[in-house]
Design an enzyme around this catalytic site. Structure first.
Site, PDB file in Angstrom:
ATOM      1  N   THR A 153      56.768 -28.012  76.970  1.00  0.00           N
ATOM      2  CA  THR A 153      55.888 -28.069  78.150  1.00  0.00           C
ATOM      3  C   THR A 153      56.760 -28.054  79.405  1.00  0.00           C
ATOM      4  O   THR A 153      57.100 -26.984  79.901  1.00  0.00           O
ATOM      5  CB  THR A 153      54.986 -29.314  78.122  1.00  0.00           C
ATOM      6  OG1 THR A 153      55.781 -30.476  77.905  1.00  0.00           O
ATOM      7  CG2 THR A 153      53.951 -29.194  77.024  1.00  0.00           C
ATOM      8  N   THR A 190      57.652 -40.230  72.849  1.00  0.00           N
ATOM      9  CA  THR A 190      56.442 -39.464  72.975  1.00  0.00           C
ATOM     10  C   THR A 190      56.788 -37.988  72.984  1.00  0.00           C
ATOM     11  O   THR A 190      57.004 -37.400  74.028  1.00  0.00           O
ATOM     12  CB  THR A 190      55.783 -39.889  74.281  1.00  0.00           C
ATOM     13  OG1 THR A 190      55.921 -41.298  74.386  1.00  0.00           O
ATOM     14  CG2 THR A 190      54.348 -39.513  74.337  1.00  0.00           C
ATOM     15  N   ASN A 396      54.874 -34.796  88.366  1.00  0.00           N
ATOM     16  CA  ASN A 396      53.714 -35.533  87.883  1.00  0.00           C
ATOM     17  C   ASN A 396      52.618 -35.759  88.911  1.00  0.00           C
ATOM     18  O   ASN A 396      51.519 -36.198  88.567  1.00  0.00           O
ATOM     19  CB  ASN A 396      54.162 -36.865  87.287  1.00  0.00           C
ATOM     20  CG  ASN A 396      54.840 -36.637  85.954  1.00  0.00           C
ATOM     21  OD1 ASN A 396      54.218 -36.127  85.038  1.00  0.00           O
ATOM     22  ND2 ASN A 396      56.121 -36.962  85.865  1.00  0.00           N
ATOM     23  N   THR A 401      46.554 -29.743  88.444  1.00  0.00           N
ATOM     24  CA  THR A 401      45.878 -28.971  89.496  1.00  0.00           C
ATOM     25  C   THR A 401      46.699 -27.767  89.914  1.00  0.00           C
ATOM     26  O   THR A 401      47.853 -27.642  89.550  1.00  0.00           O
ATOM     27  CB  THR A 401      45.595 -29.861  90.709  1.00  0.00           C
ATOM     28  OG1 THR A 401      46.810 -30.467  91.094  1.00  0.00           O
ATOM     29  CG2 THR A 401      44.575 -30.891  90.357  1.00  0.00           C
TER      30      THR A 401
END
Lengths: 401, 401
Positions: A153, A190, A396, A401
């Site tokens: 990502t 994570t 972040n 958006t």
């Protein structure tokens, strides 16, 4: 790197093929769907997942509908986490599992599904399914580069391992692909990580070794202290090398050492590539009991004040003391010792005299080591963490958006 | 503001004088030493402190050597926290206490000492003592503006209250001065706050009201989730108005309401002035049990991902779900509801359809409200928090150096 481990870029371990394609889940149009297929019917696997109370659909699906000790196919997408998506999300994950089982020619319960990306937006499964069909046609023995790219990502660099491991009973191959780079916290980190080997492992051995090595790697890193909904680590062993790693043998110890090195390297790469990261901190806490040492190490690693000081090359150890005090509240007075890069700055809770200029120089390096000694002895905890930078905020503050 | 409370800039409540001077503890040369003196021998007080395991010397000194229900003088400095400074730090705090007792003409055990600033650097007590002597000569009925300025560190604006409170038995005056702006976390907020009134309060009433109001104000805010070593809140009541606030009367309720309003306003000002803060988030968690609701509210308020999204005006509610899941790990599936600014975005753990453009507009305001409903009912927790900005990184990457 252990002496019996040799870097050797090349194909996947025997029995594996992989692919990565751009199917349209990422708005950028980048690669976003990866397929990893093991052709060996006797493929053995082990898996670990996030412990979040909010589990993504692919995690729930894989945990409840797949044989975690016999996974042959992994389908992983980026661009959408398929988390907080309810029954529809579960059905979408199931459709991906079904499509991947057909693509790999295996039963559905031999397929793991993993997703990463934005939370709370329904995943367009038909897009993913078309991607799986295309990926099937692209499966190659050298497809792990594309696979790794498809699961990334905000990662800025590839996190991968390609090594040969010389065991007493013969040489096996070990490859792995991982992605970070935000929502990273110990317990465990994570992220997604997929590991392949052509060694022969029993399911018990695979599970034991993966558990031990995850605890020493992904369990010990923090970018932002945020446990994700989607963390997944899977180890697959095709057995195609013919080299068996039997329990409690020198082979097992040597294979375990290689796996440990590989996962710790990937975990550190994740910290190094933590969103906006410039420096790595290593915190070692000794003394107290296990729970105390671990909570103190995590409190320091997750303190935005400590992380900002690390970023600024600022030897502001008072923030370490503050983080320790907050983690162990109602326990004053805490007679703790603090050393930074080997320089003792705090002894029995009080500032010591030290070479200020020398310390300032030491904390300007790429890695900074903090050692905290609590009263008592016995326990030890270690966490690697990234700094807090302007870029973390930029990344972040404007992700969806 | 309650109807019986009226803003009225002017002097301190009767019986109080204050001063603030620049004594040289702050490298900037700004005001850094404040003195608050109550001339009434019968002055009543109450106090609350940080629960950190690493307590600053002035906190330990005030807790162990002062009569917390009869404090008449407060000496507070900025520029140095006198924390992690060992026996010398304790002696330095004791010297400040001694000097302030002489300046105020009171016993040493009637003096509270409070400090804020860098941790782990010995405080130059002789500098502070000269400052106390100078401040004594500057004591004025209108000295609270200088006092407030002298206790500030990175605060960008003054946090003060100056009101009259109309009680059934008569009107009393209430003033307060607070400072933030970093190392702010609930449990309770990491700051200094001093409150003065000329009401007559018993020590029990003062303690009860301060405890309740702190729990509803400074206990419910977070800038960066970092519990300080120095937090101190002190309420002083001179009794000079002649208006008595008796227990379990309408007077007590009305005074408590005014104090509650004042402390919540100051707590919100601290969040609003959180280092680099641009927007305020308010999180309300209902359901579950008390511990669960509180830990979820704090996890959300302290999540750098949530805070960065708030900063960016990004309605990325998946990060709220992630923070809840991390706080309540091993509890999947969590059928939580999430609303942002009254728009339901997640129902029973799954995304709902909502007006995306309308929500994007709603989260671009100065304050954003997040409501999380956990399964079950009964508990409720509320936390106000600031966003995570570039300026926070700038401020904290380069604070000591």
């Amino acid at each position: 790197m252990p002496a019996h481990v040799t870097e050797n870029p090349g194909d996947l371990p025997a029995g594996f093929r992989a692919a990565g394609v751009a199917c349209g889940l990422k708005p950028s149009g980048g690669m976003d769907l990866g397929l990893m297929v093991c052709s060996a019917p006797e493929c053995v696997s082990a898996a670990r997942f996030t412990r979040s109370g909010v589990l993504a659909a692919p995690v729930v699906l894989t945990q409840t509908r797949s044989r975690l000790d016999a996974l042959r196919v992994i389908v992983a997408n980026s661009g959408n986490a398929n988390a907080a998506t309810g029954n529809r999300g579960f059905e979408d994950a199931a459709r991906m599992q079904g499509a991947a089982s057909m693509a790999g020619g295996v039963r559905e319960d031999q397929v793991a599904v993993a997703s990463t990306g934005v939370i709370g937006v329904p995943l367009d499964a038909s897009v993913a399914i078309k991607g799986i069909a295309r990926a099937r046609g692209e499966l190659r023995e050298y497809g792990h580069g594309d696979f790794a790219e498809a699961i990334r990502t905000t990662d800025k660099f590839e996190k991968a391992i390609e090594v040969d491991v010389a065991l007493p009973s013969g040489t096996v191959r070990l490859t792995a692909q991982a992605k970070g780079a935000g929502m990273i916290s110990p317990a465990f980190a994570t992220m997604l990580c997929f590991v392949q080997t052509d060694a022969i492992l029993s399911a018990e051995t695979a599970d034991l070794l993966l558990g031990v090595c995850v605890a020493r790697s992904f369990d010990r890193v923090s970018v932002d202290g945020q446990l994700s909904t989607n963390d997944t680590v899977i180890l697959q062993a095709s057995g195609a090398s013919g080299v068996a790693v039997e329990p409690q043998t020198v082979d097992e110890a040597a294979f375990g050492e290689a796996l440990d090195w590989a996962l710790r390297k990937l975990a550190l790469d994740i910290v190094r590539d933590g969103e906006g990261s410039k420096r790595i901190g290593r915190i070692v806490v000794s003394g107290g009991d296990d729970g105390m040492a671990a909570s103190v190490a995590r409190a320091i690693a997750n303190s935005p004040l400590v992380k900002a000081a690390l970023h600024g090359g600022d030897p502001n150890w008072g923030r370490i003391a503050q983080a320790v005090g907050a983690a162990l509240y109602d326990s004053a007075p805490l007679l703790l010792d603090i050393s930074i890069e080997g320089v003792k700055v705090c002894s029995a809770g009080a500032a010591t005299r030290y070479d200020v200029a020398g310390l300032a120089e030491a904390v300007a390096g790429e890695e900074v080591e903090y050692v905290v000694a609590l009263p008592g002895d016995g326990a030890e905890a270690e966490v690697f963490f990234s700094d807090l930078s302007h870029e973390y905020v930029t990344i972040n503050a404007d992700y969806t958006t």
